[in-house]
Design a protein around this motif. Structure first.
Motif, short mmCIF file in Angstrom:
data_model
loop_
_atom_site.label_atom_id
_atom_site.label_comp_id
_atom_site.label_asym_id
_atom_site.label_seq_id
_atom_site.Cartn_x
_atom_site.Cartn_y
_atom_site.Cartn_z
N ASN A 119 -43.03 -91.14 45.59
CA ASN A 119 -42.18 -92.33 45.58
C ASN A 119 -40.77 -91.95 45.16
OD1 ASN A 119 -44.39 -93.93 46.26
ND2 ASN A 119 -44.91 -94.32 44.13
N LEU A 120 -39.81 -92.25 46.02
CA LEU A 120 -38.42 -91.87 45.76
C LEU A 120 -37.54 -93.09 45.55
CD1 LEU A 120 -39.59 -89.92 48.32
CD2 LEU A 120 -37.49 -88.72 47.73
N LEU A 121 -36.64 -92.97 44.58
CA LEU A 121 -35.61 -93.98 44.37
C LEU A 121 -34.30 -93.37 44.85
CD1 LEU A 121 -34.26 -96.50 43.13
CD2 LEU A 121 -34.31 -95.33 40.91
N GLU B 22 -32.74 -101.17 37.88
CA GLU B 22 -33.68 -101.67 36.87
C GLU B 22 -34.86 -102.37 37.53
OE1 GLU B 22 -33.87 -101.16 33.65
OE2 GLU B 22 -32.11 -99.87 33.84
N THR B 23 -34.58 -103.15 38.55
CA THR B 23 -35.65 -103.87 39.26
C THR B 23 -36.62 -102.90 39.91
OG1 THR B 23 -34.18 -105.74 39.70
CG2 THR B 23 -36.16 -105.57 41.06
N CYS B 24 -36.07 -101.88 40.55
CA CYS B 24 -36.91 -100.89 41.22
C CYS B 24 -37.76 -100.11 40.21
CB CYS B 24 -36.04 -99.93 42.03
SG CYS B 24 -37.00 -98.75 43.01
N LEU B 25 -37.14 -99.69 39.11
CA LEU B 25 -37.89 -98.94 38.10
C LEU B 25 -39.00 -99.77 37.47
CD1 LEU B 25 -34.98 -97.03 36.29
CD2 LEU B 25 -36.70 -96.05 37.80
N ALA B 26 -38.75 -101.08 37.38
CA ALA B 26 -39.74 -101.97 36.77
C ALA B 26 -40.91 -102.27 37.71
CB ALA B 26 -39.07 -103.28 36.36
N ASN B 27 -40.67 -102.20 39.01
CA ASN B 27 -41.69 -102.63 39.97
C ASN B 27 -42.20 -101.53 40.90
OD1 ASN B 27 -41.63 -105.67 39.46
ND2 ASN B 27 -39.48 -105.24 39.87
N PHE B 28 -41.68 -100.33 40.73
CA PHE B 28 -41.98 -99.25 41.66
C PHE B 28 -42.24 -97.98 40.85
CE2 PHE B 28 -40.40 -96.18 45.03
CZ PHE B 28 -41.31 -96.52 46.01
N SER B 29 -43.35 -97.33 41.08
CA SER B 29 -43.67 -96.11 40.35
C SER B 29 -42.87 -94.94 40.94
CB SER B 29 -45.18 -95.82 40.45
OG SER B 29 -45.49 -94.63 39.76
N VAL B 30 -41.73 -94.66 40.33
CA VAL B 30 -40.78 -93.69 40.88
C VAL B 30 -41.13 -92.27 40.41
CG1 VAL B 30 -38.36 -92.98 40.98
CG2 VAL B 30 -38.95 -95.41 40.98
N ASP B 31 -41.22 -91.33 41.36
CA ASP B 31 -41.47 -89.92 41.02
C ASP B 31 -40.17 -89.16 40.81
OD1 ASP B 31 -44.36 -89.93 41.22
OD2 ASP B 31 -44.08 -90.19 43.38
N ILE B 32 -39.14 -89.53 41.57
CA ILE B 32 -37.84 -88.85 41.46
C ILE B 32 -36.74 -89.79 41.94
CG2 ILE B 32 -38.07 -87.80 43.77
CD1 ILE B 32 -36.54 -85.35 42.63
N ALA B 33 -35.59 -89.71 41.28
CA ALA B 33 -34.43 -90.50 41.69
C ALA B 33 -33.41 -89.57 42.34
CB ALA B 33 -33.80 -91.20 40.48
N ILE B 34 -32.87 -90.00 43.47
CA ILE B 34 -31.84 -89.23 44.17
C ILE B 34 -30.56 -90.06 44.16
CG2 ILE B 34 -31.16 -88.16 46.35
CD1 ILE B 34 -34.14 -87.87 47.01
N VAL B 35 -29.50 -89.47 43.61
CA VAL B 35 -28.23 -90.19 43.46
C VAL B 35 -27.18 -89.56 44.37
CG1 VAL B 35 -26.42 -90.88 41.85
CG2 VAL B 35 -28.79 -90.68 41.04
N TYR B 36 -26.51 -90.40 45.16
CA TYR B 36 -25.39 -89.92 45.95
C TYR B 36 -24.21 -89.74 45.00
CZ TYR B 36 -21.65 -89.77 49.44
OH TYR B 36 -20.56 -89.40 50.18
N GLY B 37 -23.79 -88.49 44.81
CA GLY B 37 -22.82 -88.17 43.76
C GLY B 37 -21.38 -88.46 44.08
N GLU B 38 -21.07 -88.82 45.32
CA GLU B 38 -19.68 -89.03 45.69
C GLU B 38 -19.30 -90.51 45.69
OE1 GLU B 38 -18.62 -86.75 49.15
OE2 GLU B 38 -19.63 -84.97 48.38
N GLN B 39 -20.06 -91.30 44.95
CA GLN B 39 -19.70 -92.70 44.76
C GLN B 39 -19.17 -92.86 43.33
OE1 GLN B 39 -23.30 -94.97 45.40
NE2 GLN B 39 -24.53 -93.49 44.29
#
Length: 204
Positions: free
Chosen positions: A2-4, A37-54
């Motif tokens: 599961n990816l965020l 916050e909503t996603c972390l609360a309702n979704f079992s996240v294995d790893i978060a991927i952040v676009y760093g150029e924002q």
């Protein structure tokens, strides 16, 4: 898996949705702090991927760390200053890759991160080692650096250098302060790259 995925860049997010749909993984795409916050609360996240150029990328990384200190975080960016990379490292970002990394390679890197490895793109290490070329290390600090890179524990470094272990810790503390990192694993990776660059410079 599961990816965020955190990105305000619609095209990049759409690409992820399209490619993830071809796998067994699940994807939660978000754009704001509230959505994270909503996603972390309702979704079992294995790893978060952040676009760093924002603009909000560091704030998002801080938020992820505050919400779940142990959640693996991967940053995607093609332009990163030394200061930006240092902040990411100090927030325990587990990986930093170019946005041009193809999807298959990206998923392979994600798998390695989930196994506990840190994955930093070569160009980032080059950026960091270039910065370190301007940092002055004493003769003794250079010796300690060589032992750190060789994976010697502090006790063995003290034995090899015939100094007290407390003195070794002081040298290491000074080295970490100079490079802006405070964890041995990340410091070793960066110092190894710096030593390789130093060696190449001496051969010229």
């Amino acid at each position: 898996m599961n990816l965020l995925f955190i990105s305000k860049k619609g095209l990049l997010a759409d690409m992820f949705r399209y490619r993830i749909a071809e796998t067994d993984s699940q994807l939660c795409v978000v754009h704001t702090a509230h959505e994270i916050e909503t996603c972390l609360a309702n979704f079992s996240v294995d790893i978060a991927i952040v676009y760093g150029e924002q603009p909000d990328s560091i704030a998002f990384i801080k938020q992820l760390r505050a919400s779940n200190p142990h959640l693996p975080v991967l940053v995607l960016a093609d332009r990163a200053t030394y200061e930006y990379i240092k902040v990411c490292r100090n927030y325990d970002v587990n990986g930093f890759l170019s946005t041009s990394t193809n999807f298959q390679q990206l998923m392979e890197k994600v798998a390695k991160i989930l196994q506990g490895k840190s994955i930093y793109d070569t160009y980032l290490l080059e950026e960091e080692s270039t910065h370190l070329a301007r940092v002055h290390f004493s003769r003794m600090e250079r010796k300690v650096i060589a032992y750190i890179v060789a994976d010697y524990p502090n006790k063995k470094i003290a034995h090899e250098m015939a100094i007290h272990e407390g003195t070794v810790r002081n040298y290491i503390s000074n080295i970490y302060s100079k490079i802006g990192l405070h964890r041995r694993k990340e410091a070793k990776q960066l110092l190894k790259k710096w030593m390789e660059k130093e060696e190449k410079g001496r051969r010229k």
